[in-house]
Design a protein around this motif. Structure first.
Motif, PDB file in Angstrom:
ATOM      1  N   GLY A  27      63.964  36.683  20.610  1.00 38.98           N
ATOM      2  CA  GLY A  27      64.309  35.274  20.737  1.00 38.98           C
ATOM      3  C   GLY A  27      63.371  34.339  20.010  1.00 38.98           C
ATOM      4  O   GLY A  27      63.420  33.127  20.209  1.00 38.98           O
ATOM      5  N   ARG A  28      62.497  34.883  19.187  1.00 41.03           N
ATOM      6  CA  ARG A  28      61.577  34.076  18.382  1.00 41.03           C
ATOM      7  C   ARG A  28      61.674  34.541  16.938  1.00 41.03           C
ATOM      8  O   ARG A  28      62.115  35.649  16.656  1.00 41.03           O
ATOM      9  CB  ARG A  28      60.132  34.249  18.859  1.00 41.03           C
ATOM     10  N   LEU A  29      61.206  33.701  16.050  1.00 42.66           N
ATOM     11  CA  LEU A  29      61.070  34.076  14.655  1.00 42.66           C
ATOM     12  C   LEU A  29      59.587  34.283  14.383  1.00 42.66           C
ATOM     13  O   LEU A  29      58.737  33.817  15.149  1.00 42.66           O
ATOM     14  CB  LEU A  29      61.642  32.976  13.753  1.00 42.66           C
ATOM     15  N   TYR A  30      59.278  34.971  13.276  1.00 43.27           N
ATOM     16  CA  TYR A  30      57.893  35.323  12.970  1.00 43.27           C
ATOM     17  C   TYR A  30      57.593  35.062  11.497  1.00 43.27           C
ATOM     18  O   TYR A  30      58.380  35.392  10.626  1.00 43.27           O
ATOM     19  CB  TYR A  30      57.648  36.798  13.305  1.00 43.27           C
ATOM     20  N   SER A  31      56.408  34.480  11.252  1.00 43.41           N
ATOM     21  CA  SER A  31      55.988  34.218   9.876  1.00 43.41           C
ATOM     22  C   SER A  31      55.203  35.417   9.344  1.00 43.41           C
ATOM     23  O   SER A  31      54.691  36.226  10.114  1.00 43.41           O
ATOM     24  CB  SER A  31      55.116  32.960   9.813  1.00 43.41           C
ATOM     25  N   ARG A  32      55.053  35.463   8.036  1.00 40.95           N
ATOM     26  CA  ARG A  32      54.281  36.565   7.436  1.00 40.95           C
ATOM     27  C   ARG A  32      52.802  36.453   7.775  1.00 40.95           C
ATOM     28  O   ARG A  32      52.049  37.395   7.605  1.00 40.95           O
ATOM     29  CB  ARG A  32      54.516  36.636   5.939  1.00 40.95           C
ATOM     30  N   ASP A  33      52.396  35.269   8.275  1.00 42.62           N
ATOM     31  CA  ASP A  33      51.005  35.061   8.665  1.00 42.62           C
ATOM     32  C   ASP A  33      50.790  35.264  10.160  1.00 42.62           C
ATOM     33  O   ASP A  33      49.800  34.790  10.713  1.00 42.62           O
ATOM     34  CB  ASP A  33      50.552  33.659   8.244  1.00 42.62           C
ATOM     35  N   HIS A  34      51.736  35.925  10.800  1.00 41.63           N
ATOM     36  CA  HIS A  34      51.624  36.328  12.202  1.00 41.63           C
ATOM     37  C   HIS A  34      51.617  35.163  13.184  1.00 41.63           C
ATOM     38  O   HIS A  34      50.853  35.143  14.145  1.00 41.63           O
ATOM     39  CB  HIS A  34      50.414  37.250  12.409  1.00 41.63           C
ATOM     40  N   LEU A  35      52.510  34.216  12.928  1.00 45.22           N
ATOM     41  CA  LEU A  35      52.780  33.157  13.896  1.00 45.22           C
ATOM     42  C   LEU A  35      54.172  33.390  14.468  1.00 45.22           C
ATOM     43  O   LEU A  35      55.082  33.785  13.738  1.00 45.22           O
ATOM     44  CB  LEU A  35      52.756  31.774  13.234  1.00 45.22           C
ATOM     45  N   TRP A  36      54.344  33.158  15.762  1.00 45.13           N
ATOM     46  CA  TRP A  36      55.693  33.140  16.328  1.00 45.13           C
ATOM     47  C   TRP A  36      56.198  31.713  16.207  1.00 45.13           C
ATOM     48  O   TRP A  36      55.423  30.760  16.197  1.00 45.13           O
ATOM     49  CB  TRP A  36      55.734  33.641  17.770  1.00 45.13           C
ATOM     50  N   VAL A  37      57.521  31.572  16.096  1.00 45.82           N
ATOM     51  CA  VAL A  37      58.133  30.259  15.899  1.00 45.82           C
ATOM     52  C   VAL A  37      59.398  30.184  16.745  1.00 45.82           C
ATOM     53  O   VAL A  37      60.207  31.109  16.750  1.00 45.82           O
ATOM     54  CB  VAL A  37      58.502  30.020  14.413  1.00 45.82           C
ATOM     55  N   ILE A  38      59.559  29.073  17.454  1.00 40.40           N
ATOM     56  CA  ILE A  38      60.802  28.780  18.166  1.00 40.40           C
ATOM     57  C   ILE A  38      61.356  27.496  17.561  1.00 40.40           C
ATOM     58  O   ILE A  38      60.653  26.480  17.493  1.00 40.40           O
ATOM     59  CB  ILE A  38      60.568  28.597  19.678  1.00 40.40           C
ATOM     60  N   ILE A  39      62.611  27.550  17.111  1.00 41.81           N
ATOM     61  CA  ILE A  39      63.268  26.401  16.500  1.00 41.81           C
ATOM     62  C   ILE A  39      64.195  25.761  17.532  1.00 41.81           C
ATOM     63  O   ILE A  39      65.059  26.433  18.095  1.00 41.81           O
ATOM     64  CB  ILE A  39      64.104  26.820  15.266  1.00 41.81           C
ATOM     65  N   GLU A  40      63.997  24.474  17.775  1.00 39.62           N
ATOM     66  CA  GLU A  40      64.865  23.717  18.685  1.00 39.62           C
ATOM     67  C   GLU A  40      65.028  22.310  18.149  1.00 39.62           C
ATOM     68  O   GLU A  40      64.026  21.613  17.935  1.00 39.62           O
ATOM     69  CB  GLU A  40      64.276  23.659  20.099  1.00 39.62           C
ATOM     70  N   GLU A  41      66.271  21.903  17.941  1.00 34.56           N
ATOM     71  CA  GLU A  41      66.589  20.538  17.526  1.00 34.56           C
ATOM     72  C   GLU A  41      65.789  20.080  16.313  1.00 34.56           C
ATOM     73  O   GLU A  41      65.255  18.973  16.284  1.00 34.56           O
ATOM     74  CB  GLU A  41      66.412  19.575  18.701  1.00 34.56           C
TER      75      GLU A  41
END
Length: 144
Positions: A27-41
């Motif tokens: 349920g999250r996205l991940y960057s190549r620099d090892h950050l998790w990301v949640i996209i909302e609005e």
């Protein structure tokens, strides 16, 4: 949100086989620099992945660029320091930094203790198509 744990095997400095449990959340996205990301609005909230905090070690300092700054994808937007290294934080998407987490900046060890509960910042995205450069949990598991 369910959590899945995977065992990643690596050779330690002494050459012994060590197993590390890496928590990668669906349920999250991940960057190549090892950050998790949640996209909302149209906003991207992000934090360190479990893998990143394990690699860094005990965090002692974390600072994000000032709220209101415009940032480009992969641009350095902060710095983190642990007992063993110093590393940069890179923007997972382009936009305006609209929020930083003062609790994590005050107590960086929160990102070690619960990386998926302690976000670092939020960016109001200006190029929504950049989320295509992020990977889903399944792809990220293969990466780490």
């Amino acid at each position: 949100m369910n959590a899945r744990f995977y065992i990643i095997r690596s050779l330690g400095e002494s050459g012994s086989d060590m197993a590390k449990e890496i928590d990668v959340r669906d349920g999250r996205l991940y960057s190549r620099d090892h950050l998790w990301v949640i996209i909302e609005e149209g906003k991207a909230r992000f934090g360190l992945t479990d893998y990143a905090q394990m690699e860094m070690g005990d965090l002692v300092y974390l600072e994000l660029t000032e709220v209101g700054n415009d940032v480009g994808i992969d641009e350095e937007i902060g710095v983190m320091e642990s007992v063993k290294t110093i590393d940069s934080i890179y923007a997972p998407v382009s936009g305006k930094v609209i929020e930083s987490n003062p609790a994590v900046e005050k107590e960086p060890k929160l990102a070690n203790q619960a990386p998926y509960d302690n976000w670092i910042g939020t960016i109001e995205m200006t190029v929504p198509s950049e989320i295509e450069s992020l990977c889903d949990a399944e792809s990220y598991r293969k990466k780490v």
